[in-house]
Design a protein around this motif. Structure first.
Motif, PDB file in Angstrom:
ATOM      1  N   PRO A 120     -32.843   6.339 -39.413  1.00  0.00           N
ATOM      2  CA  PRO A 120     -33.545   5.441 -40.280  1.00  0.00           C
ATOM      3  C   PRO A 120     -34.989   5.564 -40.636  1.00  0.00           C
ATOM      4  O   PRO A 120     -35.423   5.128 -41.405  1.00  0.00           O
ATOM      5  CB  PRO A 120     -33.220   4.144 -39.551  1.00  0.00           C
ATOM      6  N   ARG A 121     -35.659   6.207 -39.704  1.00  0.00           N
ATOM      7  CA  ARG A 121     -37.000   6.436 -39.765  1.00  0.00           C
ATOM      8  C   ARG A 121     -37.488   7.448 -40.674  1.00  0.00           C
ATOM      9  O   ARG A 121     -38.473   7.434 -41.283  1.00  0.00           O
ATOM     10  CB  ARG A 121     -37.701   6.990 -38.465  1.00  0.00           C
ATOM     11  N   THR A 123     -37.071   8.116 -44.264  1.00  0.00           N
ATOM     12  CA  THR A 123     -36.552   7.812 -45.596  1.00  0.00           C
ATOM     13  C   THR A 123     -37.191   8.610 -46.798  1.00  0.00           C
ATOM     14  O   THR A 123     -36.955   8.240 -47.970  1.00  0.00           O
ATOM     15  CB  THR A 123     -37.559   6.286 -45.953  1.00  0.00           C
ATOM     16  N   GLN A 124     -37.829   9.665 -46.678  1.00  0.00           N
ATOM     17  CA  GLN A 124     -38.501  10.650 -47.516  1.00  0.00           C
ATOM     18  C   GLN A 124     -38.235  11.838 -47.064  1.00  0.00           C
ATOM     19  O   GLN A 124     -38.477  12.207 -45.725  1.00  0.00           O
ATOM     20  CB  GLN A 124     -39.941  10.359 -48.032  1.00  0.00           C
ATOM     21  N   ALA A 190     -28.737   8.749 -46.882  1.00  0.00           N
ATOM     22  CA  ALA A 190     -29.252   7.575 -47.215  1.00  0.00           C
ATOM     23  C   ALA A 190     -28.436   6.281 -46.506  1.00  0.00           C
ATOM     24  O   ALA A 190     -29.021   5.125 -46.431  1.00  0.00           O
ATOM     25  CB  ALA A 190     -29.338   7.204 -48.905  1.00  0.00           C
ATOM     26  N   LYS A 193     -30.347   3.224 -44.498  1.00  0.00           N
ATOM     27  CA  LYS A 193     -31.558   3.187 -44.673  1.00  0.00           C
ATOM     28  C   LYS A 193     -31.999   2.106 -45.658  1.00  0.00           C
ATOM     29  O   LYS A 193     -31.151   2.013 -46.520  1.00  0.00           O
ATOM     30  CB  LYS A 193     -32.115   4.409 -45.019  1.00  0.00           C
ATOM     31  N   ARG A 195     -34.111   2.541 -47.816  1.00  0.00           N
ATOM     32  CA  ARG A 195     -34.358   3.622 -49.068  1.00  0.00           C
ATOM     33  C   ARG A 195     -34.323   4.919 -48.594  1.00  0.00           C
ATOM     34  O   ARG A 195     -34.430   5.276 -47.502  1.00  0.00           O
ATOM     35  CB  ARG A 195     -35.604   3.043 -49.776  1.00  0.00           C
ATOM     36  N   PHE A 196     -34.268   5.784 -49.399  1.00  0.00           N
ATOM     37  CA  PHE A 196     -34.311   7.285 -49.213  1.00  0.00           C
ATOM     38  C   PHE A 196     -34.713   7.821 -50.596  1.00  0.00           C
ATOM     39  O   PHE A 196     -33.904   7.663 -51.599  1.00  0.00           O
ATOM     40  CB  PHE A 196     -33.062   7.860 -48.560  1.00  0.00           C
ATOM     41  N   ARG A 197     -35.454   8.879 -50.563  1.00  0.00           N
ATOM     42  CA  ARG A 197     -35.808   9.742 -51.753  1.00  0.00           C
ATOM     43  C   ARG A 197     -36.388  11.105 -51.394  1.00  0.00           C
ATOM     44  O   ARG A 197     -36.786  11.359 -50.299  1.00  0.00           O
ATOM     45  CB  ARG A 197     -36.711   8.879 -52.581  1.00  0.00           C
ATOM     46  N   THR A 215     -44.560  12.464 -46.218  1.00  0.00           N
ATOM     47  CA  THR A 215     -43.149  12.191 -45.893  1.00  0.00           C
ATOM     48  C   THR A 215     -42.650  12.207 -44.389  1.00  0.00           C
ATOM     49  O   THR A 215     -41.816  11.427 -43.912  1.00  0.00           O
ATOM     50  CB  THR A 215     -42.077  13.120 -46.693  1.00  0.00           C
TER      51      THR A 215
END
Length: 287
Positions: A120-121, A123-124, A190, A193, A195-197, A215
């Motif tokens: 979860p840490r 996210t990018q 994702a 989480k 968010r994720f991108r 990131t």
């Protein structure tokens, strides 16, 4: 009057003793050292380096960009230059097989391995833009191989096969302009989480900068990960051979540019000393 004549002759001579190189940005550190070493061996000759993504550099070369040598992160672009009559016949040579690496900021406290990207840490995730950067394409195939991306059920315009049935080499990368999420299901990355991108670099060096400054994670070129700027601040995992799109990297002399100083640098890169320097920077020709 005589002074200006001699000045102009000197200026022309100085310009003639230059080598202009355009290269994939994973070579930033290696070619810099190669150029400095070559210049020390050849006083009076300067090597000028310009870096970018291989696809964009190829496009610029076809539009008249002035250069003597082109180093590409994959062999496709030098081959295309040959086919278009824009390269000196017989001068295309391999210099390495591109290798991918997962890099994570040490502060995350994670072990560098593909499964860590589900944490979860993270996210990018930084990678080079796959539309024009070979390393970006290899990054996506690596994520796909480890089940972290799944192709969507679609058929791309102009292709006979469904997207899922295309081999890595058959994917029309330059047409995937809508972002990774338009073509791949990112649920494995994702899930769980907020968010994720993906964060795209214009080239692999830019992607490395984004991973380092923003990131905290990236799928990067091994030679850049080995550099102290990243190896000191992060941990990394080197992808096994065959786990991603093959990047057969090669260089070529541009048409009409085979001047003595250009040939000298070209040969130096392929010499035992040049190969040893490339290997020291993480450019390998296989195990």
């Amino acid at each position: 009057m005589r002074f200006w004549i001699w000045f102009l002759f000197g200026l022309v001579g100085a310009l003639a003793q230059s080598v202009r190189v355009v290269a994939a940005s994973d070579l930033t550190y290696a070619l810099g050292e190669l150029a400095r070493t070559f210049e020390a061996r050849h006083p009076g000759t300067r090597v000028f380096l310009t870096f970018g993504s291989s696809g964009k550099l190829y496009a610029q070369l076809t539009q008249g960009l002035e250069a003597d040598l082109f180093f590409s992160a994959e062999s496709l672009y030098p081959k295309l230059l040959e086919e278009r009559g824009l390269a000196e016949p017989g001068t295309r040579r391999p210099y390495a097989l591109g290798r991918m690496a997962l890099w994570l900021d040490r502060k995350l406290g994670l072990e560098a391995k593909p499964e860590a990207l589900k944490d979860p840490r993270i996210t990018q995730l930084a990678l080079a833009n796959p539309v024009h950067a070979p390393y970006g394409r290899a990054a996506l195939t690596l994520l796909e191989r480890y089940g972290l991306l799944r192709r969507k059920d679609l058929t791309l315009p102009g292709t006979a096969k469904p997207f899922r049935a295309l081999t890595w080499e058959e994917i029309p990368w330059e047409r995937l302009t809508q972002g990774v999420e338009a073509y791949w299901d990112t649920a494995p990355l994702a899930q769980g989480k907020p968010r994720f991108r993906f964060v795209y670099g214009e080239n692999i060096a830019h992607a490395a900068q984004l991973a380092l400054s923003a990131t905290g994670a990236g799928i990067l070129a091994l030679p850049l990960v080995l550099h102290e700027s990243l190896s000191r601040t992060g941990v990394y995992w080197v992808a096994p051979w065959g786990s991603h799109l093959a990047l057969e990297q090669s260089y070529v002399i541009l048409k009409g540019r085979a001047r003595p100083e250009v040939l000298a640098f070209y040969r130096f890169v392929g010499s035992p000393e040049g190969k040893a320097l490339l290997k020291r920077h993480g450019f390998l020709l296989g195990e």
